[in-house]
Design a protein around this motif. Structure first.
Motif, PDB file in Angstrom:
ATOM      1  N   TYR A  38       0.834  -1.202   0.000  1.00 33.36           N
ATOM      2  CA  TYR A  38       0.000   0.000   0.000  1.00 33.36           C
ATOM      3  C   TYR A  38       0.873   1.258   0.000  1.00 33.36           C
ATOM      4  N   ARG A  42       0.080   0.614  -4.214  1.00 32.59           N
ATOM      5  CA  ARG A  42      -1.011  -0.313  -4.530  1.00 32.59           C
ATOM      6  C   ARG A  42      -2.330   0.253  -4.003  1.00 32.59           C
ATOM      7  N   ASN A  43      -3.389   0.051  -4.732  1.00 35.73           N
ATOM      8  CA  ASN A  43      -4.697   0.561  -4.345  1.00 35.73           C
ATOM      9  C   ASN A  43      -5.140  -0.062  -3.023  1.00 35.73           C
ATOM     10  N   MET A  44      -5.494   0.795  -2.076  1.00 31.75           N
ATOM     11  CA  MET A  44      -5.911   0.343  -0.754  1.00 31.75           C
ATOM     12  C   MET A  44      -7.438   0.242  -0.716  1.00 31.75           C
ATOM     13  N   ARG A  49      -8.582   1.750   4.305  1.00 39.16           N
ATOM     14  CA  ARG A  49      -8.379   3.201   4.428  1.00 39.16           C
ATOM     15  C   ARG A  49      -9.147   3.762   5.621  1.00 39.16           C
TER      16      ARG A  49
END
Length: 112
Positions: A38, A42-44, A49
């Protein structure tokens, strides 16, 4: 913009808190290697979040949170908004160390 979208860079938050990846990510149930991904862009996922925001930005201790706490807050907001506002104000003062009396004492003063 939703609250969890304000988390721009978890690495910056972690470094500001002075924590290593293991300390930082395990508090929200993410492995160190997952957290590293993350931090590298990388997309969290939204739930991660939001947990990051609650634990590391809002400093909420999840071990102390219970469902009934949320039910009480919801009840107060809807059924007793004036009391909710007084309690919220008193809690902020208490956290800053400047509150010495109960917020309910103000009700007694109001009636005099």
């Amino acid at each position: 913009m939703k609250l969890f979208e304000k988390i721009l860079n978890p690495r910056d938050i972690r470094k500001k808190l002075g924590q290593n990846q293991e300390e930082f990510w395990t508090k929200i149930g993410v492995t160190q290697s997952g957290g590293s991904r993350y931090e590298s862009g990388r997309n969290m996922p939204k739930p991660v979040r939001e947990l990051l925001r609650l634990v590391h930005v809002e400093h909420l201790d999840l071990t102390k949170v219970r469902r009934e706490d949320f039910e009480i807050v919801e009840y107060l907001r809807e059924q007793h908004p004036d009391l909710y506002k007084k309690l919220k104000k008193a809690a902020k003062s208490w956290k800053s160390g400047s509150e010495s009396s109960s917020p309910l004492d103000a009700d007694a003063d109001d009636e005099s």
